[in-house]
Motif scaffolding. Structure first.
Motif, PDB file in Angstrom:
ATOM      1  N   CYS A 139      45.703  32.334 -46.374  1.00 52.29           N
ATOM      2  CA  CYS A 139      45.027  33.324 -45.556  1.00 52.29           C
ATOM      3  C   CYS A 139      43.535  33.283 -45.852  1.00 52.29           C
ATOM      4  N   GLU A 171      41.468  35.567 -45.166  1.00 52.31           N
ATOM      5  CA  GLU A 171      40.999  36.901 -45.564  1.00 52.31           C
ATOM      6  C   GLU A 171      41.239  37.146 -47.044  1.00 52.31           C
ATOM      7  N   CYS A 172      42.487  36.910 -47.501  1.00 48.98           N
ATOM      8  CA  CYS A 172      42.832  37.360 -48.857  1.00 48.98           C
ATOM      9  C   CYS A 172      43.317  36.235 -49.761  1.00 48.98           C
ATOM     10  N   CYS A 195      47.845  40.480 -46.720  1.00 49.97           N
ATOM     11  CA  CYS A 195      47.012  41.497 -46.069  1.00 49.97           C
ATOM     12  C   CYS A 195      47.506  41.829 -44.665  1.00 49.97           C
TER      13      CYS A 195
END
Lengths: 255, 455
Positions: free
Chosen positions: B206, B208-209, B231
């Protein structure tokens, strides 16, 4: 004792696999099969346990920054100790690029992050602003390998060795560990670190056999390995070396 | 338009097969503002197609749809996708006054060139097809490339439109803080999904995370239906979907398209799932430009293959099936396509390590040649890295007696053809510059139509 079996531990195969590093595992496995030996490849990744007595040969490849941080955190748990233990007990190990960097004392990235290594190698790495990219040729004095190793490097980290390990070889063409001292890679007991992608082992079969022999000797009584027909390997090695030596743009750093 | 005029004449004098960067370089040196001026005079604005794989095929499909819909695209046709190539295409399509003879620009753009191209050409629509580790020796790492592309999209005008591949987690994550409206395309058919990710998959975490993504379905490479258990980030809903796909080997695929305006089935004469993505990108873009269903269908029907991307050429009583294979994911898809062609296949593989191919050939070890080896009767390896290719196939399990090394292309082609029976198909898998070399050779042998087909 029966037919020798090589037990390979492939560390973080889905994370540390940039630039075709898995070709090294393919080469190790095939060179055993062609000799009639058994092979077992066990992937070991984030959160998995690692028993240092379960494997004879460990492999870790290079990764991108994000993957390298995940692996660094994971190695800092029990795995780092297990890996050091295995190497002290005589296991063979090959680490490439990002994997090599994480096995040293620490890796200070260019953006200022300090990634602690597992201190298997007495080596420190600091990120640089320019990437070292291109074909490499290295003269290695490693026993049984004596000769030139060929590969391709692509790294911004500069690695400096301490007195506790020796370089894998001296740079003939390319940058090597840091572009300054003419050294490439690192050897400690039966463990090797290097910046050479390629994949490294298929075109450098003597180095592949150096690792296989040392790994098998842990559990099997072997003086040497049966010879294989390496004419294609040697032709590929020769062609890559010629091409590397012909390139004018690379400055050689004399060892 | 003084610059444009001079540029056009200069470019004509310098002469150029399309794809040559030389005239573009000279023009940019003498008239740095030339691309801005020429692009601004295109009434319909510019469309940019970027990403690792599929730029040329997507652009060519789209050009066909545009023409079928009455537009006149100015198009850099043969993979000349840096600013120099785009400038040359604009100059060569311009009349004596420096006004482009066309009403819309359609440019495939190298991933790393996207920021400059957005800044200079002010596109109305940008497509990003996918991001693979194609030439990391040029671009550094995927994440840093994605950051640069984000910066480029942020620089778009508010009324611009972005079309992204939802099946590629990294591409779908693009467009943060982008003022333009974003649309997505993707495959919505579980019948073509494989279980588990392949090791050659590039973006498995991911953005994002950092958690490993959960793939419910995997089409090829890191393309699939994914979500992040960390997330909760997930594949965005798609506006343009392929809801049913029937793959028929190297001949092509039957695809059912679902779009906001219509649904319909059409036959795409291009093999493999990756070309279904190219079709989705092109047909989605066509609709966002206001083209109707008929234009899309006629564009696909009248499609002539982007050179070297899966075409059959009769030569010496055999069929040569020519397919560009330039990175692990592309190659794995080609191998998957060949699985539908039976076994005992005659193969020619050309591996070059020139700058346009990427100097580093390590990537061949990420290709699943283990799946190709059992399909092969023999392999002739050629190119500047012929022996690396031969070695890869040996370690993949093809017996050395079935492998022949012929670094020189002409001899390699002859050997590959001679090993095949009358009427049999020889499969030529070639990297980018090797495809150019092979086409040039075939042209000289009068077996193929001229290399630089006029638009």
């Amino acid at each position: 004792m029966g037919t020798p079996e090589l037990r390979i531990c492939h560390l973080y195969p889905e994370l540390m696999n940039i630039y075709g590093d898995r070709g090294n595992v393919i080469a190790l496995a095939q060179r055993c099969r062609w000799r009639g030996y058994g092979v077992r490849v066990t992937p070991v990744s984030l959160g998995d346990g690692l028993d240092p007595t379960e494997h004879d040969l460990y492999f870790i490849g290079g990764g991108q920054d994000r993957e390298q941080i995940l692996v660094c955190e994971d190695l800092a748990r029990e795995k780092g100790d297990a890996l050091r233990q295995a190497v002290e007990d005589g296991a063979a190990l090959l680490s490439i690029c990002g994997g090599f960097q994480l096995l040293g004392d620490h890796f200070l990235t260019y953006t200022g992050e300090d990634l602690p290594g597992i201190s298997l190698f007495d080596a420190k790495t600091a990120g640089g602003d320019a990437r070292f990219i291109g074909n490499v040729a290295v003269e290695s004095g490693l026993e049984g390998v004596e000769g030139v190793l060929v590969g391709f490097e692509n790294h911004s980290g500069r690695t400096y060795l301490g007195s506790g390990c020796r370089p894998l070889g001296g740079v003939i063409r390319g940058y090597g560990n840091n572009g300054e001292d003419g050294q490439e890679g690192c050897v400690y007991r039966n463990a090797i670190g290097t910046y050479l992608h390629g994949s490294l082992l298929p075109k450098n079969p003597r180095l592949a056999d150096w690792l296989i022999l040392r790994a098998l000797r842990r559990r099997h009584d072997l003086d040497e390995l049966p010879r294989l027909d390496d004419s294609l390997e040697e032709a590929a090695h020769r062609a890559a070396l010629e091409l590397t030596l012909r390139e004018k743009r690379r400055r050689g750093v004399s060892p | 338009m003084a610059a444009g005029k001079a540029v056009t004449q200069l470019s004509r004098r310098l002469g150029a097969g399309a794809g040559s960067n030389f005239p573009g370089r000279v023009v940019l040196r003498l008239y740095p503002e030339a691309p801005e001026e020429m692009a601004a005079s295109l009434a319909g604005g510019c469309v940019l197609v970027s990403g690792t794989n599929g730029k040329t095929t997507t652009s060519n499909l789209l050009a066909g749809m545009m023409r079928a819909g009455g537009m006149l695209p100015v198009h850099n046709r043969v993979g000349a996708n840096l600013m120099t190539g785009i400038t040359a295409a604009l100059a060569q399509a311009s009349d004596r006054k420096g006004i482009p003879r066309g009403d819309i620009g359609l440019f495939e753009v190298d991933e790393a060139t996207l920021p400059a191209a957005v800044r200079r050409l002010r596109p109305r629509l940008v497509i990003v097809t996918n991001l693979f580790r194609d030439q990391l020796d040029r671009y550094g790492e995927l994440e840093s490339l994605a950051r640069k592309m984000d910066a480029a999209l942020k620089d778009l005008d508010g009324e611009a439109v972005v079309l992204l591949n939802a099946d590629d987690p990294l591409v779908a994550s693009l467009g943060r803080d982008c003022p333009a409206r974003i649309y997505y395309y993707g495959i919505e058919y579980a019948g073509v999904a494989e279980a588990g990710l392949r090791h050659a998959a590039d973006s498995k975490h991911c953005r994002e995370c950092g958690s490993p993504l959960d793939f419910k379905a995997n089409y090829f490479g890191h393309m699939g239906k994914y979500s992040c258990p960390g997330c909760g980030a997930a594949r965005p809903p798609v506006d343009f979907a392929a809801t049913h796909i029937e793959l028929s080997g190297t001949r092509g695929s039957r695809v059912r398209l679902s779009t906001p305006r219509w649904q319909g089935e059409l036959f795409l004469g291009l093999p493999g799932l990756y070309n279904v993505h190219n079709l989705l990108a092109a047909s989605g873009c066509a609709q966002l430009l206001g083209l109707d269903r008929e234009a899309v269908e006629r564009g696909v029907e009248g499609y002539s293959t982007a050179f070297g991307r899966g075409e059959r050429i009769p030569v010496g009583g055999r069929d040569l099936f020519l397919v560009l294979s330039k990175n692990p994911t592309g190659f794995n898809e080609v191998i998957r396509t060949l699985r539908g062609e039976g076994t005992g296949l005659p193969l020619l593989a050309a591996l070059n390590d020139r700058i346009a191919d990427g100097r580093d050939v390590s990537w061949i070890w990420d290709v699943d040649f283990e799946e190709l080896a059992p399909l092969a009767r023999y392999l002739v390896a050629t190119g500047t890295r012929a022996r690396d290719m031969a070695l890869r196939m040996k370690y993949a399990g093809l017996h050395p007696s079935a492998i022949r090394v012929e670094p020189e292309l002409k001899r390699a082609l002859r050997a590959a053809l001679e090993g095949a029976d009358e009427g049999e198909t020889v499969y030529a898998l070639t990297t980018y510059t090797a495809t150019l070399d092979l086409r040039r050779l075939l042209t000289r042998m009068k077996a193929a139509p001229g290399l630089w087909k006029e638009a």
